[in-house]
Design a protein around this motif. Sequence first.
Motif, PDB file in Angstrom:
ATOM      1  N   ARG A  33       4.400   4.978   3.339  1.00 38.59           N
ATOM      2  CA  ARG A  33       3.627   3.839   3.837  1.00 38.59           C
ATOM      3  C   ARG A  33       4.243   3.301   5.117  1.00 38.59           C
ATOM      4  O   ARG A  33       5.413   3.551   5.421  1.00 38.59           O
ATOM      5  N   ASN A  34       3.456   2.567   5.864  1.00 39.25           N
ATOM      6  CA  ASN A  34       3.887   1.931   7.105  1.00 39.25           C
ATOM      7  C   ASN A  34       4.701   0.692   6.742  1.00 39.25           C
ATOM      8  O   ASN A  34       4.201  -0.194   6.052  1.00 39.25           O
ATOM      9  N   SER A  35       5.932   0.618   7.228  1.00 38.03           N
ATOM     10  CA  SER A  35       6.776  -0.521   6.877  1.00 38.03           C
ATOM     11  C   SER A  35       6.271  -1.829   7.464  1.00 38.03           C
ATOM     12  O   SER A  35       6.652  -2.899   7.009  1.00 38.03           O
ATOM     13  N   ASN A  36       5.396  -1.760   8.468  1.00 38.73           N
ATOM     14  CA  ASN A  36       4.825  -2.976   9.055  1.00 38.73           C
ATOM     15  C   ASN A  36       3.471  -3.346   8.467  1.00 38.73           C
ATOM     16  O   ASN A  36       2.911  -4.373   8.835  1.00 38.73           O
ATOM     17  N   ALA A  37       2.941  -2.517   7.592  1.00 36.16           N
ATOM     18  CA  ALA A  37       1.624  -2.783   6.987  1.00 36.16           C
ATOM     19  C   ALA A  37       1.626  -2.323   5.538  1.00 36.16           C
ATOM     20  O   ALA A  37       0.788  -1.532   5.121  1.00 36.16           O
ATOM     21  N   ARG A  38       2.573  -2.813   4.783  1.00 35.35           N
ATOM     22  CA  ARG A  38       2.700  -2.404   3.380  1.00 35.35           C
ATOM     23  C   ARG A  38       1.434  -2.675   2.582  1.00 35.35           C
ATOM     24  O   ARG A  38       1.100  -1.936   1.665  1.00 35.35           O
ATOM     25  N   GLU A  39       0.727  -3.728   2.944  1.00 36.38           N
ATOM     26  CA  GLU A  39      -0.483  -4.098   2.214  1.00 36.38           C
ATOM     27  C   GLU A  39      -1.607  -3.081   2.391  1.00 36.38           C
ATOM     28  O   GLU A  39      -2.575  -3.071   1.628  1.00 36.38           O
ATOM     29  N   ALA A  40      -1.476  -2.197   3.355  1.00 36.54           N
ATOM     30  CA  ALA A  40      -2.507  -1.183   3.607  1.00 36.54           C
ATOM     31  C   ALA A  40      -2.454  -0.040   2.594  1.00 36.54           C
ATOM     32  O   ALA A  40      -3.351   0.789   2.566  1.00 36.54           O
ATOM     33  N   GLY A  41      -1.411  -0.004   1.775  1.00 39.98           N
ATOM     34  CA  GLY A  41      -1.301   1.044   0.780  1.00 39.98           C
ATOM     35  C   GLY A  41      -0.417   2.179   1.244  1.00 39.98           C
ATOM     36  O   GLY A  41       0.311   2.059   2.228  1.00 39.98           O
ATOM     37  N   ALA A  42      -0.505   3.275   0.536  1.00 34.51           N
ATOM     38  CA  ALA A  42       0.358   4.418   0.821  1.00 34.51           C
ATOM     39  C   ALA A  42      -0.438   5.709   0.730  1.00 34.51           C
ATOM     40  O   ALA A  42      -1.492   5.762   0.101  1.00 34.51           O
TER      41      ALA A  42
END
Length: 66
Positions: A33-42
């Motif tokens: 996952r993107n460490s700057n957009a964790r809420e976007a999922g994985a």
Amino acid sequence: MDDLNALDWHVSSFTDNGTCVEVAGTPSTVYVRNSNAREAGAVAFTRAEWSAFLKGAAAGEFDQFG
């Protein structure tokens, strides 16, 4: 899908100013996952897929993206 919040996430020691991804795994799956957009999922990969990617990265097959 596994509970992503319960996983043990790892960040590369090469991270600079938060520009990195996080990786976590279960016995059968590796998540990225993107460490700057964790809420976007994985994104989920099988262990075989992840292994093939790591071998390609170690062999320099993705250097043009760095």
